[in-house]
Design a protein around this motif. Sequence first.
Motif, PDB file in Angstrom:
ATOM      1  N   GLY A   1      30.511 -16.157 -34.059  1.00 49.77           N
ATOM      2  CA  GLY A   1      29.329 -15.975 -33.220  1.00 49.77           C
ATOM      3  C   GLY A   1      28.293 -17.055 -33.411  1.00 49.77           C
ATOM      4  N   LEU A   2      28.694 -18.219 -33.943  1.00 46.11           N
ATOM      5  CA  LEU A   2      27.732 -19.306 -34.169  1.00 46.11           C
ATOM      6  C   LEU A   2      27.493 -20.071 -32.871  1.00 46.11           C
ATOM      7  CD1 LEU A   2      29.164 -20.441 -37.604  1.00 46.11           C
ATOM      8  CD2 LEU A   2      26.945 -19.358 -37.201  1.00 46.11           C
ATOM      9  N   PRO A   3      26.276 -20.521 -32.615  1.00 43.82           N
ATOM     10  CA  PRO A   3      25.953 -21.168 -31.335  1.00 43.82           C
ATOM     11  C   PRO A   3      26.724 -22.466 -31.126  1.00 43.82           C
ATOM     12  CG  PRO A   3      23.947 -20.532 -32.516  1.00 43.82           C
ATOM     13  CD  PRO A   3      25.083 -20.378 -33.480  1.00 43.82           C
ATOM     14  N   ASP A   4      27.219 -22.677 -29.894  1.00 48.27           N
ATOM     15  CA  ASP A   4      27.868 -23.949 -29.560  1.00 48.27           C
ATOM     16  C   ASP A   4      26.902 -25.116 -29.730  1.00 48.27           C
ATOM     17  OD1 ASP A   4      30.032 -22.399 -28.912  1.00 48.27           O
ATOM     18  OD2 ASP A   4      29.981 -22.809 -26.749  1.00 48.27           O
ATOM     19  N   ALA A   5      25.597 -24.843 -29.598  1.00 52.35           N
ATOM     20  CA  ALA A   5      24.589 -25.900 -29.681  1.00 52.35           C
ATOM     21  C   ALA A   5      24.593 -26.592 -31.043  1.00 52.35           C
ATOM     22  CB  ALA A   5      23.207 -25.332 -29.388  1.00 52.35           C
ATOM     23  N   TYR A   6      25.134 -25.924 -32.071  1.00 48.70           N
ATOM     24  CA  TYR A   6      25.203 -26.560 -33.395  1.00 48.70           C
ATOM     25  C   TYR A   6      26.084 -27.809 -33.379  1.00 48.70           C
ATOM     26  CZ  TYR A   6      22.958 -22.531 -35.678  1.00 48.70           C
ATOM     27  OH  TYR A   6      22.079 -21.550 -36.080  1.00 48.70           O
ATOM     28  N   TRP A   7      26.947 -27.931 -32.349  1.00 45.63           N
ATOM     29  CA  TRP A   7      27.808 -29.115 -32.243  1.00 45.63           C
ATOM     30  C   TRP A   7      27.149 -30.231 -31.444  1.00 45.63           C
ATOM     31  CZ3 TRP A   7      31.826 -29.669 -35.273  1.00 45.63           C
ATOM     32  CH2 TRP A   7      32.496 -28.541 -35.757  1.00 45.63           C
ATOM     33  N   ASP A   8      26.056 -29.920 -30.748  1.00 47.06           N
ATOM     34  CA  ASP A   8      25.413 -30.947 -29.924  1.00 47.06           C
ATOM     35  C   ASP A   8      24.819 -32.031 -30.816  1.00 47.06           C
ATOM     36  OD1 ASP A   8      26.040 -29.424 -27.745  1.00 47.06           O
ATOM     37  OD2 ASP A   8      24.028 -28.538 -27.538  1.00 47.06           O
ATOM     38  N   PRO A   9      24.855 -33.288 -30.341  1.00 46.50           N
ATOM     39  CA  PRO A   9      24.269 -34.374 -31.139  1.00 46.50           C
ATOM     40  C   PRO A   9      22.772 -34.170 -31.339  1.00 46.50           C
ATOM     41  CG  PRO A   9      25.665 -35.213 -29.370  1.00 46.50           C
ATOM     42  CD  PRO A   9      25.494 -33.762 -29.108  1.00 46.50           C
TER      43      PRO A   9
END
Length: 479
Positions: free
Chosen positions: A24-32
Motif C-alpha cells: 500500500g505504499l504510494p507510487d509517488a515514492y518512485w517519482d524523481p
Amino acid sequence: MNSELSSALETIQPELLAMTRLFGLPDAYWDPPARYQLQAEELPDAYRITFTFDTLSAQRAVPVPSSEDPRSQQLHRRRAARRLCKQTLYDLCHQMTGIHPPWGSLTGVRPTHLMLEALAEGLSPEAATDRLVREYDVTLPKAELLAEIADVQSRLPAPGDSWMDVYIGIPFCTTRCAYCSFSSGEIGDGRLVEPFMEALEREIRACAPLIAQTGRKLRALYVGGGTPTALPEKEFRALLDWIGECFPGALEYTVEAGRPDTLSREKLRAIREAKISRISINPQTMNDRTLQVIGRAHTARQVREAYALAREEGIPHINMDVIAGLPGEDLPDFAYTMEEAVKLRPESLTVHTLAIKRSSRMSLENAPLPDGERTARMVDLGLRTARGLGMVPYYLYRQKYMAGNLENTGYALPGHACLYNVDMMEETSHILALGAGGISKRIWPDEGHITRAPNVANIQEYISRVKEMIRRKQDLFTG
C-alpha cells in the motif's frame, strides 16, 4: 553498477512497483527524485543488493549461478539477480509497514515453480516448504498448499517434450463481464461468426499435422474463449467435427460452456457424442443481484438448470468457476454460492480471486479492489468447501491487481484434475494455439526457456491474417 548485473535489472522497474503496491505504499515514492535507493554490486562470487528509504535499509546477497552452457548460465544469473532485487525491496517494505502479505515476496504468476524447483533439487516436501517460508516469507498455509499441489501433480500422467497440447480460442460471448480482459467480443448479430469459423477451419487443418510432423503426441485439447457454446448450433457442431477429425486420441478434451444461457440439450448431446470428457459451467456467483452487476445475462436458476441438463445428457465431468471478492459481495454472499456448489456437486471447482485487469470495464471505471481480509476469508471458505466435496488442490496461479494479493486455485475429485490447466500453468508442455488471441508455446527443456508465437486478438484482423498465423506456428515448431 556492473554491466551484467545492470543488464539483468534494467527492465525490473514494473516488478519493483508491483512489490511496493503490495504494502500500500504510494507510487509517488518512485517519482524523481525517488525515495527508494538501489545499490547493486557484483562481488567475486556473489550478487549483493542494498535498498534504502530515508534512514531504513535492507541488504541481501546470493551466490552467482554458474553453468557449463553459456545461454543457460546467462538465464539463471538474470533470474537470480532479479529475484534478489525484489526480495531485498520486500525486506525494506516490511520494515516500513509491518505488513506480511500471504505470499510474502512472491509477485509472480506461478509460485508453484519455486516448490517444484526445490523438490527437483532433492528437498523433501517439508524442507521445500520451510525454504519458501524462510527465504520468501510465504505464510505457512500457502507454502503447505503448494506442497500439496506438487504432490497431486506428481501423480498425473507425466508431461514432457514428447507431448503437445492444443488450445482453440472461440472469441465470442453473449455479453462481456465487467472484470473480463480476454480477447473476446459480444456475438451481437453474428456477422463475424461465419468468416471467423472459415478462418479457424483453415488454421486447424493447416496446423494439426504439426503434431505428427514434430514427432509428438496429442496430450490435452482445450476449447476456450470467450464462450465456445455461444456459437450457433450448426457452427458448434462443425467445430466438434473438426476436432474429432483433426485431433483424435487426446488423453483429455475440455470445452468451456461458461454461460449457462448458451447451453441447450442439442449442444450438450453433441458434446457427449464427440466424446468431450470435461466441460465448464461457470456461474462465478449464485447471487442474481451480483450477476446483474457484473454483466452476466443469466440467473442462478439457469445455472441449476444447465447442470441438471448436463447430468441428464451424461456429461462425465463438470467444472464450476466462482470468484471471491465480486462487487458488493460479503462473506454470507460467497457462502451462499458455496452452499449451492455443494448441491450441484461438480467434479472440479476453481476458486478465483477478483483481479481487475487494465482492459476490463471495472478498471476503466476505476472500481476499487475489495477488502483483502474479507476476500481472504472467502478464499479460505472456498478451500474448505472443496475439501468437503472430497476434492484436492491440483493447480494454482496468481494475477496482477488481485484482491488481497491472493490466488486462484483449482480443486478436483481424485482422477479429475485437468491436464491442460496443469500444463498451461506449469509450462511443461508445448501448446499449439488456434483462433483469435491464442498464444502457441514451444518449450526448450534443456535450455530452460520458452518461445512463443501469438495470434492476433482482434477478430477481424485474425480473419484477414490467418495465413500469417499459420506460418507463425509452422516457423515456431519446425524452425
